[in-house]
Design a protein around this motif. Structure first.
Motif, mmCIF file in Angstrom:
data_model
loop_
_atom_site.group_PDB
_atom_site.id
_atom_site.type_symbol
_atom_site.label_atom_id
_atom_site.label_comp_id
_atom_site.label_asym_id
_atom_site.label_seq_id
_atom_site.Cartn_x
_atom_site.Cartn_y
_atom_site.Cartn_z
ATOM 1 N N THR A 102 3.842 5.609 -5.592
ATOM 2 C CA THR A 102 3.818 5.590 -7.058
ATOM 3 C C THR A 102 2.783 6.583 -7.591
ATOM 4 O O THR A 102 3.057 7.326 -8.536
ATOM 5 C CB THR A 102 3.494 4.177 -7.567
ATOM 6 O OG1 THR A 102 4.462 3.266 -7.062
ATOM 7 C CG2 THR A 102 3.499 4.123 -9.084
ATOM 8 N N VAL A 103 1.602 6.605 -6.969
ATOM 9 C CA VAL A 103 0.562 7.536 -7.410
ATOM 10 C C VAL A 103 1.003 8.977 -7.174
ATOM 11 O O VAL A 103 0.800 9.852 -8.021
ATOM 12 C CB VAL A 103 -0.772 7.228 -6.690
ATOM 13 C CG1 VAL A 103 -1.792 8.323 -6.924
ATOM 14 C CG2 VAL A 103 -1.322 5.895 -7.156
ATOM 15 N N ARG A 104 1.621 9.242 -6.027
ATOM 16 C CA ARG A 104 2.099 10.598 -5.728
ATOM 17 C C ARG A 104 3.185 11.023 -6.720
ATOM 18 O O ARG A 104 3.175 12.149 -7.210
ATOM 19 C CB ARG A 104 2.649 10.653 -4.304
ATOM 20 C CG ARG A 104 3.031 12.066 -3.898
ATOM 21 C CD ARG A 104 3.568 12.138 -2.490
ATOM 22 N NE ARG A 104 2.588 11.631 -1.543
ATOM 23 C CZ ARG A 104 2.882 11.004 -0.413
ATOM 24 N NH1 ARG A 104 4.136 10.794 -0.088
ATOM 25 N NH2 ARG A 104 1.929 10.592 0.392
ATOM 26 N N ASP A 105 4.109 10.121 -7.045
ATOM 27 C CA ASP A 105 5.154 10.441 -8.022
ATOM 28 C C ASP A 105 4.563 10.697 -9.404
ATOM 29 O O ASP A 105 5.007 11.576 -10.135
ATOM 30 C CB ASP A 105 6.188 9.317 -8.092
ATOM 31 C CG ASP A 105 7.030 9.218 -6.833
ATOM 32 O OD1 ASP A 105 7.052 10.196 -6.058
ATOM 33 O OD2 ASP A 105 7.658 8.151 -6.631
ATOM 34 N N PHE A 106 3.548 9.902 -9.757
ATOM 35 C CA PHE A 106 2.884 10.090 -11.043
ATOM 36 C C PHE A 106 2.209 11.460 -11.105
ATOM 37 O O PHE A 106 2.317 12.175 -12.105
ATOM 38 C CB PHE A 106 1.853 8.979 -11.265
ATOM 39 C CG PHE A 106 1.090 9.118 -12.543
ATOM 40 C CD1 PHE A 106 1.678 8.828 -13.760
ATOM 41 C CD2 PHE A 106 -0.232 9.545 -12.532
ATOM 42 C CE1 PHE A 106 0.981 8.957 -14.936
ATOM 43 C CE2 PHE A 106 -0.941 9.689 -13.699
ATOM 44 C CZ PHE A 106 -0.336 9.386 -14.905
ATOM 45 N N ALA A 107 1.528 11.847 -10.029
ATOM 46 C CA ALA A 107 0.853 13.149 -10.002
ATOM 47 C C ALA A 107 1.875 14.286 -10.045
ATOM 48 O O ALA A 107 1.670 15.281 -10.750
ATOM 49 C CB ALA A 107 -0.022 13.261 -8.757
ATOM 50 N N LEU A 118 0.829 -1.199 0.000
ATOM 51 C CA LEU A 118 0.000 0.000 0.000
ATOM 52 C C LEU A 118 0.867 1.254 0.000
ATOM 53 O O LEU A 118 0.597 2.209 -0.737
ATOM 54 C CB LEU A 118 -0.943 0.003 1.208
ATOM 55 C CG LEU A 118 -1.841 1.228 1.354
ATOM 56 C CD1 LEU A 118 -2.817 1.315 0.183
ATOM 57 C CD2 LEU A 118 -2.587 1.178 2.673
ATOM 58 N N ARG A 119 1.928 1.255 0.815
ATOM 59 C CA ARG A 119 2.835 2.398 0.850
ATOM 60 C C ARG A 119 3.477 2.623 -0.513
ATOM 61 O O ARG A 119 3.581 3.736 -1.005
ATOM 62 C CB ARG A 119 3.912 2.182 1.917
ATOM 63 C CG ARG A 119 4.821 3.389 2.076
ATOM 64 C CD ARG A 119 6.017 3.106 2.949
ATOM 65 N NE ARG A 119 6.961 2.349 2.141
ATOM 66 C CZ ARG A 119 7.654 1.285 2.561
ATOM 67 N NH1 ARG A 119 7.503 0.838 3.775
ATOM 68 N NH2 ARG A 119 8.493 0.671 1.770
ATOM 69 N N GLN A 120 3.887 1.524 -1.167
ATOM 70 C CA GLN A 120 4.520 1.626 -2.479
ATOM 71 C C GLN A 120 3.515 2.158 -3.521
ATOM 72 O O GLN A 120 3.863 2.984 -4.365
ATOM 73 C CB GLN A 120 5.052 0.264 -2.904
ATOM 74 C CG GLN A 120 5.790 0.277 -4.215
ATOM 75 C CD GLN A 120 6.295 -1.123 -4.579
ATOM 76 O OE1 GLN A 120 5.905 -2.112 -3.973
ATOM 77 N NE2 GLN A 120 7.162 -1.182 -5.563
#
Length: 119
Positions: free
Chosen positions: A38-43, A32-34
């Motif tokens: 990943t979503v935060r880096d994508f945004a 879940l942390r990963q």
């Protein structure tokens, strides 16, 4: 967020902890942390790319105005109806529709017009 309150999320987390079990819980917490990272880096990457492509105009955009949560059809209609701007005088009102014009019927035995390029 989707009508979920903190209490509901806490209940879901407790149920998930019981279903997953103590052995696999750290593994799934790491996944879940990963996923969140990943979503935060994508945004962040998308935001940086927008800044790069738009240039200095990126800071001039009013992002709150483009927020879809601000869309209220009742407000938009109310503002359109209460708009006191006079109608342009160059536009003439339509008095008769082109569809309302009477067209003479075809004589018996004749074929209606046909456009070979339209099909």
């Amino acid at each position: 967020m989707f009508g979920l309150t903190f209490e509901k999320l806490l209940i879901v987390a407790v149920i998930a902890a019981f279903l997953i079990g103590p052995e696999r819980l750290p593994l799934y917490a790491g996944k879940l942390r990963q996923f969140v990272r990943t979503v935060r880096d994508f945004a962040d990457g998308a935001k940086d790319r927008m800044k790069e492509e738009m240039g200095p105009e990126f800071d001039d955009v009013d992002w709150k105005k483009l927020d879809p949560r601000q869309y209220d059809p009742r407000r938009i209609i109310r503002e359109a109806l209460l708009d006191d701007a006079p109608a342009p005088s160059a536009i003439k009102p339509v008095t008769q529709s082109a569809y309302a014009q009477r067209i003479a019927p075809l004589p018996p035995g004749s074929l209606p017009p046909f456009d070979a390029e339209s099909t």
